[in-house]
Write a protein that holds these residues in place. Structure first.
Motif, PDB file in Angstrom:
ATOM      1  N   TRP A 163       0.761  -1.339   0.053  1.00 48.78           N
ATOM      2  CA  TRP A 163       0.055  -0.098  -0.004  1.00 48.78           C
ATOM      3  C   TRP A 163       0.720   1.160  -0.124  1.00 48.78           C
ATOM      4  N   VAL A 164       0.586   2.153  -0.835  1.00 51.10           N
ATOM      5  CA  VAL A 164       1.432   3.427  -1.272  1.00 51.10           C
ATOM      6  C   VAL A 164       0.395   4.556  -0.428  1.00 51.10           C
ATOM      7  N   ASN A 165       0.825   5.259   0.501  1.00 56.27           N
ATOM      8  CA  ASN A 165       0.064   6.161   1.121  1.00 56.27           C
ATOM      9  C   ASN A 165      -0.046   7.738   0.151  1.00 56.27           C
ATOM     10  N   GLY A 166       1.096   7.722  -0.598  1.00 55.42           N
ATOM     11  CA  GLY A 166       0.821   8.785  -1.607  1.00 55.42           C
ATOM     12  C   GLY A 166       1.047   8.280  -3.263  1.00 55.42           C
ATOM     13  N   PRO A 167       1.399   9.104  -4.207  1.00 54.20           N
ATOM     14  CA  PRO A 167       1.200   8.532  -5.581  1.00 54.20           C
ATOM     15  C   PRO A 167       2.298   7.845  -5.936  1.00 54.20           C
ATOM     16  N   VAL A 168       2.082   6.863  -6.594  1.00 52.37           N
ATOM     17  CA  VAL A 168       3.087   6.039  -7.358  1.00 52.37           C
ATOM     18  C   VAL A 168       3.454   6.741  -8.934  1.00 52.37           C
ATOM     19  N   ILE A 169       4.899   7.165  -8.832  1.00 53.12           N
ATOM     20  CA  ILE A 169       5.285   7.627 -10.185  1.00 53.12           C
ATOM     21  C   ILE A 169       6.045   6.660 -11.083  1.00 53.12           C
ATOM     22  N   VAL A 170       5.507   6.469 -12.313  1.00 53.34           N
ATOM     23  CA  VAL A 170       6.015   5.297 -13.053  1.00 53.34           C
ATOM     24  C   VAL A 170       7.276   6.179 -14.100  1.00 53.34           C
TER      25      VAL A 170
ATOM     26  N   ILE B 256      -1.788   7.690  -9.494  1.00 54.62           N
ATOM     27  CA  ILE B 256      -0.746   7.157 -10.496  1.00 54.62           C
ATOM     28  C   ILE B 256      -0.173   8.461 -11.390  1.00 54.62           C
ATOM     29  N   VAL B 257       1.018   8.425 -11.499  1.00 56.44           N
ATOM     30  CA  VAL B 257       1.680   9.623 -12.281  1.00 56.44           C
ATOM     31  C   VAL B 257       2.321   8.872 -13.404  1.00 56.44           C
ATOM     32  N   VAL B 258       2.019   8.862 -14.668  1.00 54.96           N
ATOM     33  CA  VAL B 258       2.668   8.366 -15.799  1.00 54.96           C
ATOM     34  C   VAL B 258       3.891   9.313 -16.300  1.00 54.96           C
ATOM     35  N   ALA B 259       5.110   8.690 -16.064  1.00 55.46           N
ATOM     36  CA  ALA B 259       6.080   9.623 -16.200  1.00 55.46           C
ATOM     37  C   ALA B 259       7.207   8.830 -17.342  1.00 55.46           C
ATOM     38  N   THR B 260       6.768   7.925 -18.087  1.00 58.19           N
ATOM     39  CA  THR B 260       7.537   6.979 -18.919  1.00 58.19           C
ATOM     40  C   THR B 260       8.050   8.150 -19.977  1.00 58.19           C
TER      41      THR B 260
END
Length: 419
Positions: free
Chosen positions: A17-24, A149-153
């Motif tokens: 579990w991630v309490n903030g955003p996941v950056i990819v 989720i932040v898509v940064a690819t």
């Protein structure tokens, strides 16, 4: 954490579990978002399939590369370039800047984790992101669960290799520009560079400087501009004029000044588009070439500009005009593309080509906690602008949650996987 193993493979499965955003993605775009979130006091997890930050810059660029724009247009939010850096930092200097940027903001990506899928779970209203990493005999699968989720690819995630008749029959070396480092090993060889964008121009120039004999394929039209006009960056001059003048007038001024400085580039086989350089960039995302010396070599005949390719054979290439060239090697300066459709299970915000459907400047935010950064076709300045917007938007929800005194959870809470 729950895990098991057998004689053949160590297999670990976790649900986090991630309490903030996941950056990819841990390139400049992902780092920029991470830094802006850190400034807001918001924890995040950064996932990166490579073993380092900015892998495109560190592993898939040629040695002579420098930033094409002045450093003030390429710095990331909250931390400028060191003052002693030149106006156009080198590849190494830019990588050093990114490393120090990550250290400054305490960004520690999860390296060697490749995202296999990311899907929004309607039932629990959360994102489920599945990753795989392999280290030696150990294969790990992790499922991250998060609200954002932040898509940064980015736009340059995967190389583009065009289908050209007979390319598989060619007996010489064929590489993509992302594999090219230096022209040193090509001394005395005839090299076909496929593509006349910034990469194609610079690879051709580097080959000449190492005594190779490059021929550069110019299949479509291209704008070639001087990197500087009257001692000032062409980009900086254009941005200044656009504060007062419409794009079409700025384009006409740029092309007139370019004609005085570079001459008629069409006479060298570099046909100009009918649309001006800025309008073309804004409308189609096609970047003009900023010349750093290749045009002089073209004028001198050291770089031969040739038309499109009809087909390859064992040691030759036939062009669309019927001419045949004997060549030793091929460098495909044919660009890159997004890989988002491969792993993101979402069809509303992103197109099939892997770019936000909503045009700039509103292509940074989707629904259900989905964000995108680095897809504006406006370089690092566009990524930086979107990174700040994303952090501010997430911060609003984050602070509202704190005000409502919702239950706090640790940044990483492990549970049994639901694969």
């Amino acid at each position: 954490m729950f895990s098991f193993s057998d004689q053949n493979d160590l297999f670990a499965r976790r649900c986090v579990w991630v309490n903030g955003p996941v950056i990819v993605g841990a390139g400049p775009s992902g780092l920029a978002v991470g830094a802006c979130l850190k400034e807001q006091g918001i924890p995040c997890v950064v996932l990166e399939r490579a073993d380092c930050i900015a892998s495109l810059w560190q592993k898939r660029t040629y040695d002579r590369l420098k930033l094409h724009l002045p450093k003030q247009f390429c710095q990331l939010p909250k931390l400028p370039f060191p003052q002693h850096f030149p106006e156009y930092p080198t590849k190494k200097q830019f990588i050093d800047y990114l490393e120090s940027y990550a250290n400054h903001f305490g960004i520690k990506p999860q390296f060697n984790e490749s995202v296999e899928s990311a899907k929004y779970d309607e039932a629990c209203r959360l994102w489920r992101i599945k990753t795989v990493s392999v280290q030696g005999s150990v294969r790990s699968e992790i499922e991250y669960i998060c609200q954002w989720i932040v898509v940064a690819t980015g736009e340059n995630a995967e190389r583009v290799v065009p289908e050209i008749d007979g390319l598989g029959d060619f007996h010489g070396e064929i590489i993509h520009a992302c594999e090219y480092k230096s022209g040193e090993k090509y001394s005395g060889k005839k090299v076909l560079v496929v593509g006349c964008g910034n990469s194609g121009m610079e690879v051709s120039l580097d080959l000449v400087n190492h005594n190779a004999k490059p021929s550069m394929v110019s299949r479509s039209s291209v704008h070639v501009l001087p990197r500087e006009i009257f001692g000032r960056s062409t980009f900086e001059l254009a941005m200044m004029m656009m504060k007062w003048l419409p794009v079409w007038i700025v384009d006409k001024i740029l092309l007139l000044l370019t004609w005085f400085i570079l001459g008629n580039t069409e006479s060298y086989g570099l046909k100009r588009p009918s649309i001006g350089p800025l309008e073309l960039k804004n409308t189609y995302g096609k970047t003009p070439v900023l010349d750093v010396g290749a045009l002089e070599k073209i004028r001198a005949g050291d770089i031969e500009v040739v038309p499109g390719i009809k087909k390859f054979s064992k040691n030759m290439v036939e062009l669309v005009n019927g001419e045949e060239l004997a060549i030793d090697s091929v460098v495909l300066a044919t660009g890159y593309c997004s890989n988002v459709p491969i792993w993101l299970k979402e069809a509303e915000f992103f197109s099939k080509a892997g770019y936000p459907k909503t045009p700039f400047p509103n292509g940074w935010k989707g629904n259900t906690g989905l964000y995108a950064v680095g897809f504006t076709k406006r370089g690092l300045s566009g990524a930086s602008s979107d990174a700040m917007k994303i952090a501010q938007d997430i911060s609003k929800v984050w602070k509202e949650d704190l005000k409502q005194k919702k239950q706090k959870v640790p940044t990483h809470r492990r549970c049994i996987s639901t694969f």
